[in-house]
Design a protein around this motif. Structure first.
Motif, PDB file in Angstrom:
ATOM      1  N   ARG A  25      27.456 -56.767 -46.826  1.00 52.63           N
ATOM      2  CA  ARG A  25      27.154 -56.549 -45.400  1.00 52.63           C
ATOM      3  C   ARG A  25      25.667 -56.512 -45.087  1.00 52.63           C
ATOM      4  O   ARG A  25      25.227 -57.149 -44.139  1.00 52.63           O
ATOM      5  N   ASP A  26      24.887 -55.751 -45.838  1.00 49.87           N
ATOM      6  CA  ASP A  26      23.457 -55.638 -45.540  1.00 49.87           C
ATOM      7  C   ASP A  26      22.704 -56.929 -45.869  1.00 49.87           C
ATOM      8  O   ASP A  26      21.951 -57.444 -45.047  1.00 49.87           O
ATOM      9  N   LYS A  27      22.927 -57.425 -47.065  1.00 45.99           N
ATOM     10  CA  LYS A  27      22.198 -58.622 -47.512  1.00 45.99           C
ATOM     11  C   LYS A  27      22.528 -59.842 -46.660  1.00 45.99           C
ATOM     12  O   LYS A  27      21.674 -60.689 -46.415  1.00 45.99           O
ATOM     13  N   PHE A  28      23.772 -59.937 -46.210  1.00 45.28           N
ATOM     14  CA  PHE A  28      24.213 -61.133 -45.487  1.00 45.28           C
ATOM     15  C   PHE A  28      24.595 -60.829 -44.033  1.00 45.28           C
ATOM     16  O   PHE A  28      25.514 -61.430 -43.488  1.00 45.28           O
ATOM     17  N   THR A  30      23.118 -61.586 -41.212  1.00 50.73           N
ATOM     18  CA  THR A  30      22.995 -62.769 -40.347  1.00 50.73           C
ATOM     19  C   THR A  30      24.105 -63.767 -40.629  1.00 50.73           C
ATOM     20  O   THR A  30      24.672 -64.357 -39.704  1.00 50.73           O
ATOM     21  N   LEU A  31      24.430 -63.952 -41.899  1.00 52.53           N
ATOM     22  CA  LEU A  31      25.542 -64.833 -42.262  1.00 52.53           C
ATOM     23  C   LEU A  31      26.829 -64.338 -41.614  1.00 52.53           C
ATOM     24  O   LEU A  31      27.592 -65.119 -41.040  1.00 52.53           O
ATOM     25  N   TYR A  32      27.078 -63.043 -41.681  1.00 51.21           N
ATOM     26  CA  TYR A  32      28.283 -62.466 -41.095  1.00 51.21           C
ATOM     27  C   TYR A  32      28.305 -62.615 -39.577  1.00 51.21           C
ATOM     28  O   TYR A  32      29.347 -62.893 -38.992  1.00 51.21           O
ATOM     29  N   GLU A  33      27.152 -62.442 -38.932  1.00 49.28           N
ATOM     30  CA  GLU A  33      27.089 -62.638 -37.478  1.00 49.28           C
ATOM     31  C   GLU A  33      27.447 -64.073 -37.111  1.00 49.28           C
ATOM     32  O   GLU A  33      28.220 -64.305 -36.176  1.00 49.28           O
TER      33      GLU A  33
END
Length: 169
Positions: A25-28, A30-33
Motif C-alpha cells: 500500500r505505501d510503496k505503491f 500511486t499504482l493503486y490509485e
C-alpha cells in the motif's frame, strides 16, 4: 525484472480479495490509485488473478495475469488481461493473448461459445504507474466482421508448429 515483478505482485494483491495487499500500500500508493481509476472507469470485476491455463490438445500452458468481467461497448464481457511493465509491448503479445484464450476456451469443454470476449495488454509505466490499454483482440470485431481471437489463435498454433519443426522438438 525486479521492478516489473514487484508491480505484478502488488497488482495481484490489490485485485485478489484473498490476498493481503498491506505490504504494498505505501510503496505503491500511486499504482493503486491508478488501478482504482481503471477498475472504476472500466467497471472491472476481477474473477481470477495469476490463472494458470493449459491446453492439453496443443500441449502448452501459461499464466494470465487477470481474468475479469469488464464493461466494454456498453456490455459486460469476459476479458483476459496481461500486464506488461517493460518499455514496450511487442507485436507477438497478441499471439500470447490468443494462446491464453485458446487454453481458456479448452478449459470450458472446447465449447466455441466459451472463448473470452476480449483479450488485451495493460501496459503499466514503471515511472508514473499510469495504465494504458494496448494490443486488443476481440472475439468478434464489429468493424472488420472478423473473429480476431480465433484467427490469432490459429496463427499461434501455426507458429508453434513451425517452431517445433525447425527445432526438431
Amino acid at each position: 525484472g525486479n521492478t516489473g515483478t514487484a508491480i505484478h505482485d502488488a497488482l495481484e494483491a490489490k485485485l485478489d480479495p484473498k490476498k493481503d495487499d498491506t505490504p504494498f500500500r505505501d510503496k505503491f500508493a500511486t499504482l493503486y490509485e491508478n488501478c482504482d481509476k481503471w477498475i472504476k472507469d472500466s467497471k472491472l470485476e476481477p474473477i481470477h488473478t495469476e490463472k494458470r491455463l493449459c491446453s492439453h490438445i496443443h500441449q502448452y500452458g501459461g499464466t494470465v495475469d487477470l481474468i475479469a468481467s469488464q464493461e466494454y461497448g456498453g456490455e459486460k464481457q469476459i476479458a483476459l488481461i496481461d500486464f506488461k511493465t517493460g518499455s514496450g509491448v511487442y507485436d507477438t503479445s497478441t499471439l500470447q493473448l490468443a494462446a491464453y484464450a485458446g487454453a481458456y476456451m479448452e478449459g470450458h469443454g472446447d465449447d466455441a461459445s466459451k472463448w473470452p470476449d476480449m483479450c488485451y495488454i495493460m501496459h503499466i509505466n514503471r515511472d508514473t504507474y499510469k495504465f494504458k490499454e494496448e494490443k486488443h483482440i476481440h472475439r468478434y470485431n464489429r468493424k472488420t466482421k472478423m473473429f480476431e481471437i480465433e484467427a490469432q489463435f490459429n496463427a499461434f498454433i501455426y507458429a508453434r508448429e513451425l517452431y517445433r519443426w525447425r527445432s526438431h522438438k
